[in-house]
Scaffold this motif. Structure first.
Motif, PDB file in Angstrom:
ATOM      1  N   GLN A 120      10.911  -1.399   6.519  1.00 38.63           N
ATOM      2  CA  GLN A 120      11.783  -1.604   5.369  1.00 38.63           C
ATOM      3  C   GLN A 120      11.042  -2.085   4.321  1.00 38.63           C
ATOM      4  OE1 GLN A 120      14.772  -0.523   5.381  1.00 38.63           O
ATOM      5  NE2 GLN A 120      14.867   0.111   7.229  1.00 38.63           N
ATOM      6  N   LEU A 121       9.418  -2.311   4.727  1.00 40.40           N
ATOM      7  CA  LEU A 121       8.814  -3.593   3.800  1.00 40.40           C
ATOM      8  C   LEU A 121       7.595  -2.130   3.553  1.00 40.40           C
ATOM      9  CD1 LEU A 121       8.800  -6.382   5.840  1.00 40.40           C
ATOM     10  CD2 LEU A 121      10.076  -6.067   3.419  1.00 40.40           C
ATOM     11  N   VAL A 122       6.439  -2.741   2.239  1.00 36.69           N
ATOM     12  CA  VAL A 122       5.528  -2.497   1.812  1.00 36.69           C
ATOM     13  C   VAL A 122       4.143  -3.329   2.668  1.00 36.69           C
ATOM     14  CG1 VAL A 122       4.118  -1.906   0.164  1.00 36.69           C
ATOM     15  CG2 VAL A 122       6.653  -1.818  -0.395  1.00 36.69           C
ATOM     16  N   ILE A 123       3.676  -2.646   3.643  1.00 30.48           N
ATOM     17  CA  ILE A 123       2.745  -3.029   4.690  1.00 30.48           C
ATOM     18  C   ILE A 123       1.509  -2.043   4.373  1.00 30.48           C
ATOM     19  CG2 ILE A 123       1.983  -3.370   6.603  1.00 30.48           C
ATOM     20  CD1 ILE A 123       4.822  -4.088   7.336  1.00 30.48           C
ATOM     21  N   GLU A 124       0.383  -3.188   3.793  1.00 26.00           N
ATOM     22  CA  GLU A 124      -1.260  -2.562   4.396  1.00 26.00           C
ATOM     23  C   GLU A 124      -1.901  -3.236   5.167  1.00 26.00           C
ATOM     24  OE1 GLU A 124      -2.848  -1.944  -0.120  1.00 26.00           O
ATOM     25  OE2 GLU A 124      -4.897  -1.239   0.798  1.00 26.00           O
ATOM     26  N   LEU A 125      -2.413  -1.543   6.220  1.00 21.31           N
ATOM     27  CA  LEU A 125      -2.499  -2.300   7.295  1.00 21.31           C
ATOM     28  C   LEU A 125      -4.910  -2.299   6.639  1.00 21.31           C
ATOM     29  CD1 LEU A 125      -0.419   0.214   9.792  1.00 21.31           C
ATOM     30  CD2 LEU A 125      -0.859  -2.748   9.205  1.00 21.31           C
TER      31      LEU A 125
END
Ligand SMILES: Cc1cc2nc3c(=O)[nH]c(=O)nc-3n(C[C@H](O)[C@H](O)[C@H](O)COP(=O)(O)OP(=O)(O)OC[C@H]3O[C@@H](n4cnc5c(N)ncnc54)[C@H](O)[C@@H]3O)c2cc1C
Length: 332
Positions: A120-125
């Motif tokens: 549900q989130l914006v994540i930069e790995l």
């Protein structure tokens, strides 16, 4: 991906994702930055062709109504399950059932509930933050190759890493620098044949057993959604500290030998191990000795298990608290 956000959260473990979840639910535009290739932090699962092992957090419990509500949602989504198997304690003389309590695990891997939150989130790995700075009412967050900006920032990482990122003059720097976190060597092994023991998880009281190598043994594959004969061994804090720079092979050898010694004491024959691997957690567990007060007057909040008891539940609650502090501050 854009570079300007309402809030940036550093760390995609339980604390960071819990904070990001609350902030997003309140309508904030949130970016989570995570240095690893996946989410979960210390709620980690190692997967190889030989099997899978939860080599960080082993299970979690829920004392607060807030965390129990979250667990109920995960149970309904089938990403968490109860671990019904017996947990024992060994004091060097007797094997005894440990105190009864509801224990939960991610299903089919320990990080499953975090993956559900992350969806549900914006994540930069693979985004390791190396430096943060504040000017003109906004935080700039830098990795080796990128910079992001936001008026509000959550640091949801272990205390020593918070202390390294915070500017030396920041009011929270001294308090976080004082928090120590203990290491833990974890060994993941498979046995060729079933080992018949009355427990699926065992606390080893290393002071009493006069053999300070192990602190925990678990048949990881006894958890829901797993199969096989996959065991996790955790070294004690004292042993991990004394053997911090040992090679993985040395650690595998020492922990397997310690497990074999216990099996011999319990009348079991020496097992044949295969597929052994080791992982060193440098900041496995820790807890701030005194409460750390934060007012977020500069838009920065900190979260992490070490602020709230050093467990998964504490990490979750610390994320909720960090989000609350920022939301209260931005509403005023
Ligand atoms: C061996 C072991 C056994 C445990 N057993 C249990 C147990 O049985 N029950 C229990 O409740 N708890 C247990 N715990 C503790 C539990 O795992 C933690 O309390 C919880 O997972 C911590 O969550 P967190 O979000 O605070 O931190 P973490 O899970 O450490 O998350 C921090 C995240 O930040 C990332 N990060 C760090 N620095 C940066 C940076 N500069 N830039 C970007 N990203 C960064 C990390 O990669 C990580 O993903 C155990 C831990 C270990 C290691």
């Amino acid at each position: 991906m854009k570079t300007n956000w309402d809030v940036i959260v550093i760390g995609a473990g339980m604390a960071g994702l819990s904070a990001a979840q609350q902030l997003r639910a309140a309508g904030k535009d949130v970016l989570v930055l995570e240095k690893s290739r996946g989410v979960g932090g210390r709620m980690a699962t190692r997967r190889t062709d030989a099997g899978q092992w939860d080599h960080g957090a082993q299970y979690f419990t829920a004392r607060s109504a807030t965390f129990r509500r979250q667990i109920a949602l995960w149970l309904r989504a089938n990403v968490v399950s109860r671990w019904h198997e017996p947990i024992y304690a060994w004091d060097g003389t007797t094997l005894q059932a440990s105190s009864p309590q509801q224990r939960f695990v991610g299903k089919p891997t320990m990080n499953a509930p975090l993956r559900a939150m992350a969806a549900q989130l914006v994540i930069e790995l693979s985004a390791q933050v190396s430096c943060i700075s504040r000017s003109c009412g906004a935080w700039s967050v830098h990795s080796e190759s990128k910079t992001w900006q936001a008026p509000e920032l959550v640091l949801a990482i272990p205390a020593p890493q918070v202390a390294r990122l915070l500017p030396a003059t920041h009011p929270l720097q001294a308090a976080t620098a004082q928090v120590t976190m203990q290491p833990c060597w974890a060994v993941m092994i498979s046995s060729k044949h079933a080992i018949h023991l009355p427990f699926a998880g065992l606390f080893v009281n290393e002071t009493n057993v006069n053999d300070d190598v192990l602190s925990w043994i678990a048949l990881d594959s006894s958890k829901a959604g797993r199969s096989g004969q996959h065991w996790v061994l955790h070294a004690s804090v004292a042993w991990s500290l004394a053997h911090l720079d040992d090679t993985p092979d040395m650690v595998i050898d020492a922990l397997c030998q310690a497990f074999s010694r216990l099996l011999k004491q319990w009348g079991q024959s020496k097992p044949s191990w295969q597929a052994a691997t080791a992982h060193r957690w440098l900041y496995a567990r820790g807890n701030a000795e005194a409460p750390i007060t934060q007012d977020a007057s500069d838009g920065l909040a900190i979260a992490g298990d070490w602020l709230a008891g050093g467990r998964v539940e504490g990490a979750y609650l610390s994320g909720v608290a960090a989000a609350d502090i920022l939301l209260t501050h931005s509403a005023n």
